[in-house]
Design a protein around this motif. Structure first.
Motif, short mmCIF file in Angstrom:
data_model
loop_
_atom_site.label_atom_id
_atom_site.label_comp_id
_atom_site.label_asym_id
_atom_site.label_seq_id
_atom_site.Cartn_x
_atom_site.Cartn_y
_atom_site.Cartn_z
N THR A 483 0.92 -1.15 0.10
CA THR A 483 -0.04 -0.05 -0.02
C THR A 483 0.89 0.99 -0.06
O THR A 483 1.98 1.25 0.27
CB THR A 483 -0.92 0.05 1.19
OG1 THR A 483 -0.09 -0.25 2.30
CG2 THR A 483 -1.89 -1.28 1.22
N GLY A 484 0.25 2.50 -0.14
CA GLY A 484 0.94 3.62 -0.35
C GLY A 484 1.23 4.22 -1.68
O GLY A 484 0.74 3.50 -2.77
N VAL A 494 6.51 -6.21 8.35
CA VAL A 494 6.23 -6.51 9.65
C VAL A 494 7.23 -6.12 10.69
O VAL A 494 8.49 -6.32 10.12
CB VAL A 494 5.31 -7.66 9.80
CG1 VAL A 494 4.21 -7.85 9.02
CG2 VAL A 494 6.37 -8.66 9.50
N ALA A 495 6.88 -6.13 11.77
CA ALA A 495 7.99 -6.04 12.80
C ALA A 495 7.40 -6.89 13.97
O ALA A 495 6.41 -7.03 14.32
CB ALA A 495 8.42 -4.87 13.31
N GLY A 593 -0.48 3.52 11.59
CA GLY A 593 -0.59 2.88 10.20
C GLY A 593 0.80 2.24 9.86
O GLY A 593 1.87 2.09 10.42
N TYR A 594 1.10 2.15 8.35
CA TYR A 594 2.41 1.67 8.10
C TYR A 594 3.47 2.78 8.08
O TYR A 594 3.15 3.88 8.07
CB TYR A 594 2.27 1.06 6.66
CG TYR A 594 3.46 0.74 6.01
CD1 TYR A 594 3.93 -0.50 5.97
CD2 TYR A 594 4.48 1.79 5.59
CE1 TYR A 594 5.19 -0.85 5.53
CE2 TYR A 594 5.88 1.28 4.95
CZ TYR A 594 5.99 -0.17 5.17
OH TYR A 594 7.43 -0.33 4.63
N LEU A 600 3.72 -2.74 9.09
CA LEU A 600 2.29 -2.76 9.29
C LEU A 600 2.04 -2.78 10.99
O LEU A 600 1.10 -2.75 11.43
CB LEU A 600 1.79 -4.04 8.59
CG LEU A 600 1.57 -3.94 7.20
CD1 LEU A 600 1.25 -5.31 6.57
CD2 LEU A 600 0.58 -3.03 6.54
N GLY A 601 3.08 -3.13 11.58
CA GLY A 601 3.31 -3.55 13.10
C GLY A 601 3.66 -4.90 13.39
O GLY A 601 4.10 -5.60 12.32
N SER A 602 3.08 -5.43 14.42
CA SER A 602 3.50 -6.85 14.86
C SER A 602 2.34 -7.58 14.79
O SER A 602 0.97 -7.35 15.19
CB SER A 602 3.86 -6.75 16.17
OG SER A 602 4.92 -5.96 16.63
N PRO A 603 2.34 -8.69 14.00
CA PRO A 603 1.29 -9.75 13.68
C PRO A 603 0.90 -10.27 15.00
O PRO A 603 1.76 -10.74 15.90
CB PRO A 603 2.03 -10.63 12.69
CG PRO A 603 3.21 -10.20 12.43
CD PRO A 603 3.83 -9.38 13.42
N ARG A 604 -0.40 -10.47 15.06
CA ARG A 604 -0.99 -11.07 16.20
C ARG A 604 -1.69 -12.40 15.88
O ARG A 604 -2.47 -12.44 15.06
CB ARG A 604 -2.27 -10.35 16.77
CG ARG A 604 -2.14 -9.04 17.62
CD ARG A 604 -3.28 -8.43 18.13
NE ARG A 604 -3.08 -6.83 18.42
CZ ARG A 604 -2.89 -6.43 19.58
NH1 ARG A 604 -2.60 -7.12 20.35
NH2 ARG A 604 -2.76 -5.07 19.58
#
Length: 615
Positions: A483-484, A494-495, A593-594, A600-604
């Protein structure tokens, strides 16, 4: 991340030989402009040549999009390896023509399993005959080191001309003294002390242990470390990222296949001790190609973190391929062989992995001149994505200045401090993983999390060159799934927790490079090289969940994750604190957001698993 060292030569135009070469063939940096000749090259020297075949590359890329795009009717329908090679690889006539051109000089050129490339090892004496030019030895500017290059632009003989578009490996770096591949040290920041007082959070993270640890065998065997303030234990990481609920429901990796690629092994006994210590017994790690190579902490970290997430994998492999720091192209071609190992192993009956964890990389400016080598690696990565393999790549451990990797802070040049992203994390065919810090509550839920940046921590936890990698590529365009509005690829995607303060506990023995004395000891380490196998383990669990529910195979998961982040943003922990800039500047700051500090952040993991049916 491991630093791949390279001799930086600018790719300029060589003087033309009598017959002009095909303008469509990329040889990489074979210019000798500005270098002084040291005489003819020894004809006994060997070149390992990688040959990019003219194949259906556009069709292959379309296949990736069709199978990985959740909106596509072909979502999850990845081809078999044989179908991929026959549909998108070079034709048998092209492969035979190239093989026959080499065969005239007694050299065997072999196609890889994708039929997208061929490789051959040829002496310079035979290469001179095959390519119609001599090779000359040039002074590199480094004492005792020479660069061997074609004297003129190679002329493609019949059989090769018109069938290939890329040839890498025609240049060679040689030294007067013997040179061999050596194991790199750990790619994490220095091990932290275990007995300092607990600290307060800083920009989301706490440099000492928080939450409620289950220390396993440490309490009895390593009481100082168990009672100290260093290290988040496996139970804490599993709880923090929603992995524990998946494991409690029976998802332990059964039926999924995870591969790690590295330049050196880890002792199986260390991995077994770790797993026994923390209750992660399961599928043994199969180590391939280790030989007599000294084990490194990097491979131990990868294997132990992955095994904690998915202990009962159908296949759990470490493929070892040594890297050569003195290689002429920064060993991009060595990395190619490392990356390709799980695919090539199918010729011996090994199944393809679902996910591959990669903790290696180099700043883009270093590999930029090596266009031919990079092209062949990118094609390998695209083939893996087309097969439904997620290649998870560490985004780097020196923040937004990837070229600072491995250089002491007081020796960094202004160029090394510049904003640079790390390749191959910037490839459009991989899932790039950045790093965060963590603060946990008593239930091991995340209280806060920010961008990993130890330059902002108080002493003794300060590390001026340790932060999660991220930034914008100068080499690759933004892929269709990202995206973007930026025109270029941005990383990470991700991180996850990578901060070596407090770090992950690792059990290692004295035979492991950079490990402590004694039969076995505990080290606390981190880096995106820890976050990457953590995320790779999640991908394995998502693949298992999809199979169990009869859902399409997630395969190359990057497009799916971006879609889920838009539709269900709560499936990711949005990282809004901190920056990965180590030397000033605006790149890269976390926000809503990104962002290029945390993706995108940390996956749950549990929430994403629950959304697989709602794509």
């Amino acid at each position: 991340m491991l630093r791949l060292l390279a001799v930086a030569l600018v790719a300029l135009v060589l003087p033309a030989a009598a017959s002009a070469a095909s303008p469509t063939v990329d040889y990489g940096p074979i210019s000798h402009q500005g270098l002084s000749s040291a005489g003819p090259a020894s004809t006994a020297l060997k070149l390992t040549v990688q040959i990019g075949m003219i194949a259906n590359q556009s069709g292959l890329q379309t296949a990736v999009k069709n199978a990985s795009n959740p909106a596509s009717s072909s979502y999850g329908k990845y081809p078999s390896l044989s179908t991929l090679s026959s549909t998108y690889g070079a034709s048998s006539s092209k492969r035979s023509a190239v093989a026959n051109a080499f065969k005239r000089y007694g050299v065997t050129a072999k196609a890889d399993v994708t039929d997208l490339r061929m490789s051959a090892t040829i002496s310079i004496g035979n290469a001179q005959k095959l390519f119609g030019t001599s090779w000359t030895q040039y002074r590199s500017g480094t004492a005792g080191q020479f660069v061997v290059l074609p004297t003129h632009t190679p002329k493609l003989p019949s059989g090769i001309a018109g069938n290939v578009d890329t040839i890498a490996g025609l240049r060679l770096t040689v030294s007067q003294s013997a040179s061999s591949s050596s194991a790199h040290g750990p790619v994490v920041a220095p091990t932290r002390p275990v007995a300092h007082q607990a600290q307060a959070p800083v920009l989301g993270g706490t440099p000492t242990r928080t939450g409620t640890p289950a220390t396993g065998c440490l309490a009895g065997q390593y009481p100082l470390q168990a009672a100290g303030t260093a290290g988040l234990m496996p139970n804490q990481i599993l709880a923090a990222y929603g992995i524990a609920p998946l494991q409690a429901s029976g998802l332990l990796g059964q039926g999924a296949r995870l591969a790690i690629v590295g330049e050196a092994p880890t002792p199986a006994s260390d991995v077994n001790s770790y797993r026994s210590c923390f209750g992660a017994d399961g599928t043994p790690l199969a180590i391939h190609g280790a030989g007599s190579i000294q084990p490194i902490l990097e491979s131990s970290l990868d294997a132990m973190v992955a095994s904690a997430v998915a202990p009962q994998l159908a296949n759990f492999d470490l493929w070892v391929t040594p890297l050569d720091e003195s290689s002429d192209d920064g060993d991009v071609l060595g990395f190619l062989n490392m990356l390709a190992a799980p695919l090539q192993a199918t010729t011996s009956g090994h199944a393809l992995p679902d996910v591959v964890s990669v903790s290696y990389g180099e700043c883009e400016s270093t590999v930029a001149p090596y266009t031919a080598s990079r092209t062949i690696v990118e094609r390998e990565l695209s083939a893996m994505a087309a097969l439904g393999i997620t290649v998870a790549v560490a985004a780097g451990d020196t923040g937004s200045s990837a070229c600072a990797r491995g250089v002491p802070a007081n020796q960094l040049t202004s160029a090394e401090k510049q904003v640079q992203a790390s390749w191959p994390a910037t490839s459009p065919w991989v899932l790039a993983v950045g790093g965060t810090n963590l603060t946990l509550n008593a239930s091991n839920a995340i209280t806060s999390s920010g961008t990993w940046n130890d330059a902002l921590y108080p002493a003794p936890y300060t590390n001026a060159t340790a932060a999660g990698g991220g930034g914008q590529s100068t080499l690759n365009a933004r892929p269709w799934w990202q995206t973007g509005t930026a025109s270029k690829r941005r990383v990470p995607d991700v991180a996850a927790f990578g901060d070596p303060a407090p770090g992950y506990p690792i059990i290692c023995s004295s035979g492991v490079q950079k490990c402590g004395p004694g039969t076995q000891s505990v080290a606390f380490v981190g880096g995106t090289s820890a976050a990457t196998p953590l995320v790779a383990g999640m991908v394995a669990l998502w693949n298992q969940q999809a199979r169990a529910q009869g859902l399409p195979r997630p395969g190359f998961v990057a497009p799916l994750l971006y879609l889920l982040a838009q539709r269900s943003p709560g499936a990711f922990l949005d990282i809004t604190q901190g920056t990965n800039a180590l030397f000033g500047g605006s790149c890269c700051t976390a926000g809503s957001g990104y962002d290029m500090a945390s993706g995108l952040g940390s996956p749950r993991a549990d929430q994403i698993a629950g959304l697989l049916a709602t794509r």
